[in-house]
Structures are given as C-alpha cells and as structure tokens.
Write a protein that holds these residues in place. Structure first.
Motif, mmCIF file in Angstrom:
data_model
loop_
_atom_site.group_PDB
_atom_site.id
_atom_site.type_symbol
_atom_site.label_atom_id
_atom_site.label_comp_id
_atom_site.label_asym_id
_atom_site.label_seq_id
_atom_site.Cartn_x
_atom_site.Cartn_y
_atom_site.Cartn_z
ATOM 1 N N VAL A 2 -12.703 -45.803 -28.493
ATOM 2 C CA VAL A 2 -11.442 -46.373 -28.970
ATOM 3 C C VAL A 2 -10.426 -46.216 -27.846
ATOM 4 O O VAL A 2 -10.158 -45.111 -27.372
ATOM 5 C CB VAL A 2 -10.966 -45.689 -30.279
ATOM 6 N N SER A 3 -9.862 -47.324 -27.399
ATOM 7 C CA SER A 3 -9.020 -47.302 -26.209
ATOM 8 C C SER A 3 -7.595 -46.881 -26.538
ATOM 9 O O SER A 3 -7.095 -47.092 -27.648
ATOM 10 C CB SER A 3 -9.002 -48.678 -25.543
ATOM 11 N N GLU A 4 -6.946 -46.315 -25.553
ATOM 12 C CA GLU A 4 -5.542 -45.929 -25.699
ATOM 13 C C GLU A 4 -4.680 -47.158 -25.963
ATOM 14 O O GLU A 4 -3.773 -47.130 -26.811
ATOM 15 C CB GLU A 4 -5.068 -45.208 -24.442
ATOM 16 N N GLU A 5 -4.969 -48.244 -25.268
ATOM 17 C CA GLU A 5 -4.197 -49.474 -25.439
ATOM 18 C C GLU A 5 -4.287 -49.988 -26.877
ATOM 19 O O GLU A 5 -3.276 -50.391 -27.472
ATOM 20 C CB GLU A 5 -4.708 -50.541 -24.471
ATOM 21 N N TYR A 6 -5.497 -49.976 -27.429
ATOM 22 C CA TYR A 6 -5.695 -50.450 -28.805
ATOM 23 C C TYR A 6 -4.894 -49.610 -29.794
ATOM 24 O O TYR A 6 -4.207 -50.143 -30.684
ATOM 25 C CB TYR A 6 -7.183 -50.403 -29.151
ATOM 26 N N LEU A 7 -4.963 -48.288 -29.655
ATOM 27 C CA LEU A 7 -4.266 -47.408 -30.587
ATOM 28 C C LEU A 7 -2.756 -47.508 -30.444
ATOM 29 O O LEU A 7 -2.022 -47.502 -31.440
ATOM 30 C CB LEU A 7 -4.724 -45.962 -30.382
ATOM 31 N N LEU A 8 -2.264 -47.607 -29.219
ATOM 32 C CA LEU A 8 -0.822 -47.739 -29.010
ATOM 33 C C LEU A 8 -0.302 -49.040 -29.608
ATOM 34 O O LEU A 8 0.789 -49.072 -30.193
ATOM 35 C CB LEU A 8 -0.504 -47.681 -27.520
ATOM 36 N N ARG A 9 -1.087 -50.112 -29.495
ATOM 37 C CA ARG A 9 -0.680 -51.392 -30.079
ATOM 38 C C ARG A 9 -0.654 -51.304 -31.601
ATOM 39 O O ARG A 9 0.292 -51.791 -32.242
ATOM 40 C CB ARG A 9 -1.624 -52.498 -29.615
ATOM 41 N N ALA A 10 -1.677 -50.663 -32.197
ATOM 42 C CA ALA A 10 -1.705 -50.508 -33.651
ATOM 43 C C ALA A 10 -0.549 -49.633 -34.127
ATOM 44 O O ALA A 10 0.066 -49.899 -35.164
ATOM 45 C CB ALA A 10 -3.038 -49.896 -34.080
ATOM 46 N N GLN A 11 -0.240 -48.594 -33.358
ATOM 47 C CA GLN A 11 0.867 -47.704 -33.708
ATOM 48 C C GLN A 11 2.208 -48.443 -33.629
ATOM 49 O O GLN A 11 3.074 -48.291 -34.506
ATOM 50 C CB GLN A 11 0.866 -46.503 -32.768
ATOM 51 N N ALA A 12 2.373 -49.252 -32.590
ATOM 52 C CA ALA A 12 3.616 -50.016 -32.433
ATOM 53 C C ALA A 12 3.792 -51.002 -33.580
ATOM 54 O O ALA A 12 4.908 -51.185 -34.102
ATOM 55 C CB ALA A 12 3.616 -50.744 -31.090
ATOM 56 N N ASN A 13 2.712 -51.657 -33.993
ATOM 57 C CA ASN A 13 2.794 -52.594 -35.114
ATOM 58 C C ASN A 13 3.146 -51.876 -36.407
ATOM 59 O O ASN A 13 3.906 -52.393 -37.233
ATOM 60 C CB ASN A 13 1.466 -53.339 -35.267
ATOM 61 N N ALA A 14 2.591 -50.682 -36.597
ATOM 62 C CA ALA A 14 2.904 -49.911 -37.803
ATOM 63 C C ALA A 14 4.368 -49.480 -37.801
ATOM 64 O O ALA A 14 5.014 -49.436 -38.853
ATOM 65 C CB ALA A 14 1.999 -48.686 -37.887
ATOM 66 N N ARG A 15 4.892 -49.174 -36.629
ATOM 67 C CA ARG A 15 6.300 -48.777 -36.519
ATOM 68 C C ARG A 15 7.211 -49.976 -36.776
ATOM 69 O O ARG A 15 8.267 -49.858 -37.392
ATOM 70 C CB ARG A 15 6.546 -48.207 -35.114
ATOM 71 N N ARG A 16 6.758 -51.135 -36.332
ATOM 72 C CA ARG A 16 7.569 -52.362 -36.441
ATOM 73 C C ARG A 16 7.511 -52.952 -37.845
ATOM 74 O O ARG A 16 8.508 -53.468 -38.351
ATOM 75 C CB ARG A 16 7.060 -53.386 -35.423
ATOM 76 N N TYR A 17 6.332 -52.866 -38.492
ATOM 77 C CA TYR A 17 6.140 -53.488 -39.801
ATOM 78 C C TYR A 17 5.790 -52.398 -40.827
ATOM 79 O O TYR A 17 4.640 -51.917 -40.845
ATOM 80 C CB TYR A 17 5.032 -54.534 -39.756
ATOM 81 N N PRO A 18 6.732 -51.995 -41.678
ATOM 82 C CA PRO A 18 6.454 -50.935 -42.648
ATOM 83 C C PRO A 18 5.235 -51.191 -43.524
ATOM 84 O O PRO A 18 4.542 -50.255 -43.917
ATOM 85 C CB PRO A 18 7.735 -50.891 -43.494
ATOM 86 N N SER A 19 4.934 -52.450 -43.802
ATOM 87 C CA SER A 19 3.790 -52.754 -44.663
ATOM 88 C C SER A 19 2.464 -52.365 -44.016
ATOM 89 O O SER A 19 1.447 -52.272 -44.706
ATOM 90 C CB SER A 19 3.765 -54.247 -45.002
ATOM 91 N N ARG A 20 2.457 -52.150 -42.704
ATOM 92 C CA ARG A 20 1.222 -51.784 -42.009
ATOM 93 C C ARG A 20 1.092 -50.268 -41.794
ATOM 94 O O ARG A 20 0.081 -49.810 -41.268
ATOM 95 C CB ARG A 20 1.158 -52.477 -40.640
ATOM 96 N N GLN A 21 2.131 -49.513 -42.171
ATOM 97 C CA GLN A 21 2.132 -48.087 -41.843
ATOM 98 C C GLN A 21 1.009 -47.323 -42.533
ATOM 99 O O GLN A 21 0.313 -46.524 -41.899
ATOM 100 C CB GLN A 21 3.483 -47.467 -42.196
ATOM 101 N N ASN A 22 0.837 -47.544 -43.822
ATOM 102 C CA ASN A 22 -0.166 -46.758 -44.538
ATOM 103 C C ASN A 22 -1.582 -47.069 -44.066
ATOM 104 O O ASN A 22 -2.421 -46.169 -43.954
ATOM 105 C CB ASN A 22 -0.039 -46.990 -46.051
#
Length: 584
Positions: A304-324
């Motif tokens: 699992v790449s750092e880039e992939y996880l950072l992108r998923a984390q950024a999307n979760a921070r940006r879109y509350p519906s994706r956080q959980n």
C-alpha cells in the motif's frame, strides 16, 4: 536446518515495536510484549509453552516458496517476500508449542489489518500450509465468508499459488479443480464455504475472511465445534474493521482486546491459547496526521503506497461523508455506520463509568420514553441539565447534559434474535439490558419503573412518542405524571441533535458508558431536510439489526429541556440561537 533468519527477524520486529523503533498502536505493542515475555517464561521449568524455532522457520520458508498471485509481483513471477510483521505473526502462530504435548499452543487467531496490506495473501499461505504441509492426515481446510466473491478472495490466490508451483503439485499429487484443491492419497481438501456451512465437517483449519461482514457467528461456531476430532486445529479470522458494534466480529475483537490487556498486566481475561493482533491507531492519535497512516498500515510503502493513503486521507478530510469509510478501511477504527451522525471517539471521551445515578436523587430532570413494538427494545431515558463554565471562560456558562438510559426487551425476543443475540445475551448478563417475562414487552413493568423513577427524581416532564405511547401516557397521567406528547415537525428533532453535537465536542455531555446506549448512539445516521437533521437507523428498511431507541428517548427529553426556559414571546429559532444552537 541451518540458521533461523525468519525467526530472528520476527523477534527483532517484536523488540523494535516494544522499544518504540517501529510505530505501532498499543494492541500491536501488547502482542509483541507478550511474545517476548513468553520467551523468558519458556526458559523456566514452570513454563507451559516452548518456542520451537524449527516449526516457526518451516512455515516462513514455505510461504516464501509461494509465488505472488496478483499485482506487479505476479506479473514478474516473483516469490513472496515476507515483511517482518508477517514473519512475527506466522512464527507466533506456528512456533509456540505445549511442553507437555508438543502440539501447537494457539488454536484461535484473530488478525485485524487495514485494506491493501496483503491480508488475503497471508490467509492463503496459511490455508495452503495447513492443507499440505502440516502433517495432518485427511486435512480439511475451509475459507469461509458471507458471499462467494469474498470466499474466493482467499481460495483464488491459494489456487493460483499452487498452480504456479509445479514441483509442489507433483510432490503431493494435488488435483486442482475450479472450487476444490485435493490430495487423493489421503483425501485432504481445501475449498471455499459460503454462509452457514451446516454440521458434518471436521476442519483442521478454517480461514474466516472479513469477519466484520458476518451478521451472525454461525459459520465461526460451526467450524469451531467441528474441530473436536483434530489434534491441533487452527481457526484463523482475518478482517478489517467494520461498522456493527453488536456483530460477532466486534464482540470477538473485544475478547481479544481483553486478552491482550491481561497479557500486558491490565485485567485478568487472559486466554493463553488465543493469538490476536490489531493494527490500528491509538485513541489519542490524530487520524488526519501522516503518522497515523504508517502506524496503522504495517505494509506501508510495500503493498500500500504512501501516495495512495495520503490521497485517501485528504479526500476523507475534504468530504465528511468519506471519513468513516476511510477510518474503518485504512485505519481500522470501528464506527457504527457508514455515514454515522456522531463521532464515536467523541462519544467515548464523554463516557464516565464513575457516574452513579444515585447521586442525582432529588434533582430535576426530563424523562423520555420511546416505546417499541411489543417484541422490540423499549427505552426510558433521564436527562439532567446543569451549568458549567464555557471553555473560553470570562464567566460564561453553558448547559451540561448528563444522561442515563434503561433498555427493556422481552426474554422471548432475546432468544429469537437472529442478528444481535450474542450481544443481547451479554448485555442481559451484565445488567445493561433489562428483560421482561414472555414473548412481548410487559409495559406494566415499564410503567412501574417510571413510577419508581418519578419518586426518586424531580421529573419536570415525561416526554413520549405520540405514535406508540398514547395508552401508557394516559395511565401515567392518571398516576400524576406531567406527560407531554412529542411531535411538531422535523425541526423539533434538529434542536437536540445539534446540541448533542456541540456538547460532545466541548465536553458538555456525560454518559455512564452504558454499552447498549453506546451501540445505539453509533447506529444513528442522518439525512437533512431543509437544513435540519433527521435521525434514522443505519439499516433503515433493511435487516433492522440496529436499534436507536435509547438515543431517541434522550433526544425527545432534551428537546423539552431546551425549550423549558424559553420566554413565551420567543420563537423556537430565536431561543435556540441565544443558546448557540444552529437552526435554519
């Protein structure tokens, strides 16, 4: 066998985790410390267990003779290279033996690992090893899941590994079918199982994949009970976190946490024949930090790449519906619904098990009553309000809320429950869920309890749902209760919901850690109607597994408390805005 490179790497991993050189949550630290402590104990005559380096090394070497089944490594026909954390798990499971019998120590294994960390590969390797290299005559290995697609997530890579290892196929005389691997000379077999397998099997190994998706423990328990004729069977559950806090996986996880706590000297629920490891973050970690990603994902930078996880984390921070979804799948944090209303970490932080309802005798409160159908949960909640100084100081004070809840269920409903039975039985045993005799709720018992509570507290109003509690309300009115019908539109429920959100964030909300109420709090999802929150069950219109009655009772009582001191000339919205509650 010359040298033990895999065992040495596994032990070094444990030392590095305990020493803080590898970032890890407390559950991983506790699992590693347990291993190191047991190595010391094994040297003593009184120790029950010994660590066999040959057995531990054997399984790791077997794993690293298997080819990758998918991805860029499979395309290059590369063999599996175990990471230190994987070596630690394999060496722990297969290396610890009983001094008395020589058989394996660990019969039950629970591994909780976030997505993309190669858990299916690990499960496939274990399944293959138990099928053809463990020395079990007539081995039966099953990979079980709730759907065919999920069951094949373990079986398919195992089949691909075997198919690409021609020497192994020839050596054991394996026959490879679409949904079955077999060794005719002793009738050993490896195959997927879907749903409840029924009785009759005698598993030597059962791999339960994505256990969090199982609505009942049927498959797990059937496999466990079928292992009685085997000398050293292995039940291997591997999963990510999920959403159902009353499901069999979360209950099992809680038992593993109790075991790891006990192994670390916290508590006494130590099951010495169970191995568990949970990769997640700690309660006080910031889920938005890059450090959290590395801590929860043991294959960070590998599968699992750092880039992939950072992108998923950024999307979760940006879109509350994706956080959980991000928290459960990439940080292994359990939440109760895919789009939950409350942050359950905030809820947990406001829990205070030292709260004693007896300390509130004689104090004013509001009572909420949510009556279910005669065979479902009925809730009676007490809501107390006092004033605390606001965080910003300056002599300003805000409402603080303290809540208690009683939940009732008929005994017959506990026995008939298809999804939550284990949770119900545990809560009944602990006194968190009250039962009434028979197959239907005895509302006379509820009425008597309400009467008793009214004698102990200064109940300002008893708030009831007009759709179900009319008859009970009439009886309570005859008893002298100040019963108030709840209703008046969607905006009425918005008021207390907004206040609960604000109070949780600022620490102005307290509960006594009631596990039933916690479950219900996590089961609420929301939809907005004209800017107002409307509470719904997470499985609304589907399985009806999740209950929210206790929280509804609390919200009804809070709605009346919020309006209690409103001047007659105030509108609802004007009064709420004075109290800092956002409305339309």
């Amino acid at each position: 066998m010359a040298g033990y490179p895999n065992v040495n790497a596994a032990n070094k991993y444990a030392r590095d985790v305990v020493g803080g050189r590898i970032p890890a949550c407390k559950w991983v630290r506790f699992a590693c410390k347990r291993h190191l402590d047991d190595l010391v104990k094994s040297k003593k005559r009184t120790g029950k267990w010994r660590f066999d380096k040959d057995e531990a090394e054997k399984v790791c070497r077997f794993a690293q003779l298997m080819p990758h089944a998918k991805g860029k490594w499979a395309a290059k026909a590369e063999l599996i290279v175990l990471e230190p954390w994987q070596k630690f798990i394999l060496c722990s499971i297969f290396g610890w033996l009983s001094k008395k019998t020589g058989q394996r120590r660990f019969r039950e294994v629970y591994c909780e690992v976030p997505r993309k960390n190669g858990k299916s590969v690990l499960a496939a390797v274990i399944g293959l090893y138990m099928w053809c290299a463990d020395g079990e005559f007539g081995a039966e290995v099953y990979c079980g899941a709730t759907t065919e697609k999920q069951a094949m997530e373990v079986f398919r890579p195992a089949k691909q590994m075997l198919t690409r290892t021609k020497k192994l196929v020839k050596a054991i005389g394996a026959e490879i079918m679409a949904r079955n691997l077999s060794i005719p000379r002793d009738e050993s077999r490896f195959e997927p199982v879907i749903g409840d397998p029924g009785d009759g099997s005698s598993p030597s190994c059962a791999v339960v994949d994505e256990y969090h998706e199982h609505p009942t423990p049927a498959l797990y328990e059937t496999m466990m009970t079928g292992m009685g004729a085997r000398d050293q069977p292995l039940m291997f559950a591997i999963t990510t976190a999920g959403f159902n806090l009353a499901g069999p996986c979360y209950i099992h996880r809680s038992q593993v946490c109790d075991m790891l706590n006990a192994a670390a000297g916290i508590g006494d629920q130590h099951n010495e024949e169970q191995f568990g490891i949970i990769y997640t973050i700690d309660d006080d970690d910031d889920w938005e930090s890059p450090t959290a990603l590395r801590k929860a994902n043991p294959n960070f930078g590998v599968s699992v790449s750092e880039e992939y996880l950072l992108r998923a984390q950024a999307n979760a921070r940006r879109y509350p519906s994706r956080q959980n979804a991000f928290k459960t799948k990439h940080l292994n944090i359990w939440v109760s619904a895919a789009h939950a209303w409350l942050n359950m970490s905030d809820w947990a932080a406001c829990g205070d098990t030292s709260l004693n309802i007896e300390d509130f005798y004689g104090k004013p409160c509001w009572m909420g009553v949510d009556l279910a159908s005669k065979s479902d949960i009925t809730a009676v909640a007490l809501v107390f309000r006092d004033k605390v100084e606001s965080p910003e100081g300056s002599g300003k004070y805000k409402d603080r809320w303290t809540v208690f809840c009683r939940s009732y269920l008929p005994e017959g409903a506990v026995e008939r429950a298809s999804h939550n039975q284990k949770a119900y039985e545990g809560w009944v045993h602990d006194g968190a869920l009250l039962t009434t005799d028979g197959d239907e709720t005895d509302f006379d018992v509820v009425r008597d309890d309400i009467h008793d509570l009214a004698e102990l507290f200064d109940v300002k109003e008893l708030v009831y749902d007009k759709w179900r509690a009319t008859q009970l309300a009439h009886q309570l009115l005859k008893d002298g209760a100040n019963a108030v019908e709840f209703g008046g539109g969607y905006h009425i429920m918005n008021m207390p919901m907004r206040e609960v959100e604000a109070a949780l964030l600022s620490g102005r909300f307290r509960h006594d850690g009631d596990p039933v109420l916690t479950w219900m709090a996590g089961n609420i999802v929301t939809r907005e109607h004209k800017g107002c929150l409307v509470p719904m069950k997470a499985d609304e219109g589907k399985t009806n597994m999740r209950k929210i009655d206790g929280m509804i009772a609390i919200l009804m009582a809070m709605s009346r408390a919020l309006l209690a001191d409103a001047p007659q000339e105030d509108t609802v919205s004007e009064h709420l805005e004075k109290h800092g509650i956002r409305t339309l």
